[in-house]
Design a protein around this motif. Structure first.
Motif, PDB file in Angstrom:
ATOM      1  N   CYS A  43      -3.051   2.217  -6.579  1.00  8.30           N
ATOM      2  CA  CYS A  43      -1.612   2.306  -6.260  1.00  8.30           C
ATOM      3  C   CYS A  43      -1.059   3.674  -6.640  1.00  8.30           C
ATOM      4  O   CYS A  43      -0.267   4.278  -5.896  1.00  8.30           O
ATOM      5  CB  CYS A  43      -0.840   1.217  -7.006  1.00  8.30           C
ATOM      6  N   ALA A  67      -0.445   0.550   1.866  1.00 10.29           N
ATOM      7  CA  ALA A  67       1.011   0.359   1.860  1.00 10.29           C
ATOM      8  C   ALA A  67       1.407  -0.588   2.988  1.00 10.29           C
ATOM      9  O   ALA A  67       0.844  -0.554   4.084  1.00 10.29           O
ATOM     10  CB  ALA A  67       1.716   1.693   2.026  1.00 10.29           C
ATOM     11  N   VAL A  73       2.394  -3.903  -0.953  1.00 15.50           N
ATOM     12  CA  VAL A  73       1.035  -3.426  -0.691  1.00 15.50           C
ATOM     13  C   VAL A  73       0.105  -4.573  -0.347  1.00 15.50           C
ATOM     14  O   VAL A  73       0.350  -5.728  -0.700  1.00 15.50           O
ATOM     15  CB  VAL A  73       0.459  -2.675  -1.915  1.00 15.50           C
TER      16      VAL A  73
END
Length: 373
Positions: free
Chosen positions: A35, A99, A156
């Motif tokens: 991330c 994403a 996500v």
């Protein structure tokens, strides 16, 4: 010489064994690194996460890759199970993060080596990747923290994979539970507590000694951290009255038989305590299994008709059998707790110890209890 300490942490200290990290903790570390790279272009190495009880371990990355177009990032860590003889020790746990549009939330996918749920009775819906609730929550929280820090939305897709996971899973109960294609991503605390039988049984004995020396008249043998929280909430017991029994119910009962306390509460998951109810003193999944025929007979004694008893006998898991009985108004949880209490009393052989049993589900909710006898 310092005063002897009790409780779960002191038991672990006494074993001299090194704890490790769950697959859930490893997946959270890999997810956090991926991330971060997705938003910043850089992978933190080592990557630090926060576990449910506040511990902050750091994990070295074994692999990292960032899509040149910035659409996805992958990171991996090697699972260290410490001194526990865990079949997943050394496995590479990988997370690929993409994403999603704002508002999409966090979506989990099973990559190679992570199983998929194919039967009811588990804490996940059929068709879901075998990523248990606590690791899911940890990954959601860490994705949100990274997003808040670096200006992302936190929405996500997380695809988890374990190298060689499908092969490793053949050494676990996953295939019998209907989890196909690989391993489960597990863990409630993030920490693997090592279990050397002799070391852990010795730590149980020392825990009883400390509780008695402190004047405790009520102690609790708990199968894990969730059951420990339940007995603290139910009875307000102090830390030095808590025994981390793990799978070693027999070790607690035999030692308390020789070194009595006024009251022993045994608390654990419904499925584990159904093994004690059926006469097993070692509750480990490799050494005893849930006897659903035994559960069906208990259900009959509680008023189940033959159709329900058949459903219990054929249930995928002990928890699925419990839910079927709950829906029909048959108190299988209480029946198991009562039978487990009676089995405990038989092992105690008349020692002056009163016993009660509390069965919980995976969330820690009480699903069965016996009276004190």
């Amino acid at each position: 010489m310092g005063e002897a300490k009790g409780g779960r942490g002191a038991q672990l200290e006494r074993t001299g064994l090194r704890p490790g990290w769950t697959t859930g903790a490893c997946a959270t570390a890999a997810t956090t690194a991926a991330c971060t790279a997705l938003l910043t272009g850089d992978f933190p190495d080592p990557v630090t996460i926060t576990l449910p009880k506040g511990e902050r371990p750091a994990f070295a990355l074994a692999y990292e890759q960032l899509d040149p177009g910035g659409e996805w990032a992958t990171a991996a860590v090697v699972k260290d199970a410490g001194d526990d003889p865990d079949v997943t020790h050394g496995a590479v746990v990988r997370a690929t993060v993409r994403a999603l549009p704002a508002g999409a939330g966090v979506v989990f996918r099973a990559g190679p080596g992570v199983g998929t749920v194919t039967r009811p009775g588990l804490p996940l819906e059929v068709g879901e990747p075998a990523v248990n609730p606590v690791p899911r929550q940890l990954m959601r929280e860490h994705a949100a923290r990274v997003a808040a820090h670096h200006g992302g939305s936190g929405d996500v897709e997380i695809t988890l994979a374990v190298e060689g996971g499908e092969e490793i899973a053949r050494s676990t109960w996953n295939p019998r539970l209907g989890i196909l294609g690989g391993l489960s991503i597990l863990g409630t605390t993030g920490i693997v507590v090592p279990y050397s039988c002799s070391a852990w049984i010795d730590s149980i004995r020392r825990g009883v000694d400390v509780a008695r020396a402190a004047g405790r008249t009520h102690v609790a043998g708990c199968t894990g951290s969730t059951s420990e929280r339940t007995v603290v909430a139910e009875y307000g017991l102090p830390e030095d009255a808590l025994l981390d029994m793990g799978d070693f119910a027999g070790a607690v009962l035999k030692y308390v038989r020789r070194h009595p306390v006024d009251r022993l509460t045994v608390c654990g998951g419904f499925a584990k305590l159904s093994k004690l109810a059926a006469g097993h003193l070692d509750l480990h999944s490799q050494r005893s299994q849930v006897d659903k025929g035994f559960l069906a007979e208990l259900a009959r004694r509680g008023g189940a008709d033959e159709a329900l008893a058949h459903d219990v006998a054929e249930a995928n898991t002990g928890l699925a059998a419990l839910r079927s009985c709950e829906a029909a108004g048959v108190p299988l949880g209480d029946l198991v707790a009562r039978a487990a209490r009676d089995e405990a009393l038989a092992v105690l052989r008349g020692a002056p110890v009163r016993v009660d049993v509390v069965c919980i589900d995976r969330a820690g909710a009480v699903v069965g209890r016996s009276t004190v006898r």
